[in-house]
Design a protein around this motif. Structure first.
Motif, PDB file in Angstrom:
ATOM      1  N   ASP A  48      10.336   7.317  -5.530  1.00 29.75           N
ATOM      2  CA  ASP A  48      10.508   6.489  -4.330  1.00 29.75           C
ATOM      3  C   ASP A  48      10.651   7.386  -3.097  1.00 29.75           C
ATOM      4  O   ASP A  48      10.084   7.111  -2.039  1.00 29.75           O
ATOM      5  CB  ASP A  48      11.748   5.597  -4.459  1.00 29.75           C
ATOM      6  N   TYR A  52       8.041   7.674   0.016  1.00 26.15           N
ATOM      7  CA  TYR A  52       8.467   7.469   1.404  1.00 26.15           C
ATOM      8  C   TYR A  52       8.071   8.668   2.273  1.00 26.15           C
ATOM      9  O   TYR A  52       7.571   8.495   3.386  1.00 26.15           O
ATOM     10  CB  TYR A  52       9.979   7.259   1.450  1.00 26.15           C
ATOM     11  N   GLN A  55       4.396   8.482   2.951  1.00 28.88           N
ATOM     12  CA  GLN A  55       4.063   7.432   3.910  1.00 28.88           C
ATOM     13  C   GLN A  55       4.401   7.841   5.342  1.00 28.88           C
ATOM     14  O   GLN A  55       3.708   7.456   6.285  1.00 28.88           O
ATOM     15  CB  GLN A  55       4.804   6.145   3.552  1.00 28.88           C
ATOM     16  N   ALA A 117       6.550   4.379 -10.770  1.00 29.82           N
ATOM     17  CA  ALA A 117       7.286   3.151 -10.461  1.00 29.82           C
ATOM     18  C   ALA A 117       7.700   2.398 -11.714  1.00 29.82           C
ATOM     19  O   ALA A 117       8.374   1.375 -11.626  1.00 29.82           O
ATOM     20  CB  ALA A 117       6.440   2.247  -9.575  1.00 29.82           C
ATOM     21  N   SER A 202       2.599   2.979  -0.970  1.00 30.75           N
ATOM     22  CA  SER A 202       2.874   1.591  -0.616  1.00 30.75           C
ATOM     23  C   SER A 202       2.296   0.640  -1.651  1.00 30.75           C
ATOM     24  O   SER A 202       2.846  -0.436  -1.899  1.00 30.75           O
ATOM     25  CB  SER A 202       2.318   1.273   0.779  1.00 30.75           C
ATOM     26  N   GLU A 205       4.800   0.420  -4.465  1.00 29.65           N
ATOM     27  CA  GLU A 205       5.951  -0.371  -4.024  1.00 29.65           C
ATOM     28  C   GLU A 205       5.625  -1.864  -4.056  1.00 29.65           C
ATOM     29  O   GLU A 205       6.423  -2.685  -4.519  1.00 29.65           O
ATOM     30  CB  GLU A 205       6.359   0.049  -2.615  1.00 29.65           C
ATOM     31  N   ARG A 208       5.367  -3.144  -7.645  1.00 33.53           N
ATOM     32  CA  ARG A 208       6.676  -3.338  -8.260  1.00 33.53           C
ATOM     33  C   ARG A 208       7.287  -4.665  -7.812  1.00 33.53           C
ATOM     34  O   ARG A 208       7.867  -5.396  -8.622  1.00 33.53           O
ATOM     35  CB  ARG A 208       7.612  -2.172  -7.921  1.00 33.53           C
TER      36      ARG A 208
END
Length: 221
Positions: A48, A52, A55, A117, A202, A205, A208
């Protein structure tokens, strides 16, 4: 002590130390930690952080690949144990580059992030026909499908996959995410995709969130 091991494991993955990651997973298991806890509280949070940072432009593709390698080194130790236990992955994600397109860097990154993930990933490769996706979803019970394209001409074939899923009455039970250089959120909506991911992090994410949503609906049914 247990929390220290998990925090150290996170750091190893974030730094991309695949040797350290593997050693700490082994240490955690030897200390009696539940393998699912190692995955969900030690490894997934690390990816995670990596996602981040990617991104936000703090790191780039090489750093993300190195972190993903460290993640996979630890997962290699966990997989036999998780497979033999009641611990289940978050869900199955089917990924592929659509028919006519042989680009795979974005797809491969997405696969790594999805594994990070907590998904079981079925990678269909490149130049994937709609019927391949339908058959794989039917056999695997996948809750998420990730489609990639790098060309404006081939991204139109994403619509063919979604049409095939609708005709097979499978789209209601799975979510379709699309991405790739020429793909936009507007195009995703136009063809009936459930989401658009501008990058691998992303996308993982969003996948998930979709998987948890599908699981919650199944439990309340």
């Amino acid at each position: 002590m247990d929390s220290e091991i998990l925090l150290d494991l996170q750091e190893m993955i974030i730094e991309g130390d695949h040797v350290g990651s593997r050693e700490l997973v082994r240490e955690a298991l030897d200390a009696g930690l539940d393998p699912h806890t190692v995955l969900t509280q030690g490894m997934i949070p690390a990816m995670d952080v990596v996602g981040y940072r990617f991104q936000t432009g703090a790191i780039f593709i090489p750093e993300m690949l190195i972190a993903a390698r460290a993640m996979k080194a630890g997962i290699a130790l966990l997989q036999p144990i998780l497979g033999a236990s009641s611990a289940a992955p978050l869900g199955t994600a089917v990924i592929g580059t659509v028919q006519g397109d042989v680009h795979d860097i974005g797809k491969n990154l997405a696969g790594l992030m999805l594994e990070g993930a907590g998904f079981k990933v079925v990678d269909l490769g490149v130049d994937v026909r709609p019927e391949q996706v339908v058959q794989t979803v039917r056999e695997s019970g996948a809750c998420v499908i990730g489609l990639s394209a790098l060309l404006t001409t081939t991204m139109l074939n994403m619509a063919g996959v979604i049409q095939a899923l609708n005709e097979a009455d499978l789209h209601h039970a799975t979510k379709v995410l699309v991405g790739g250089a020429p793909v936009t959120a507007g195009f995703a909506k136009e063809i009936g995709a459930d989401g658009y991911a501008p990058d691998a992090a992303s996308g993982a994410e969003m996948a998930r969130m979709f998987a948890l949503e599908i699981r919650a609906k199944a439990l309340s049914a």
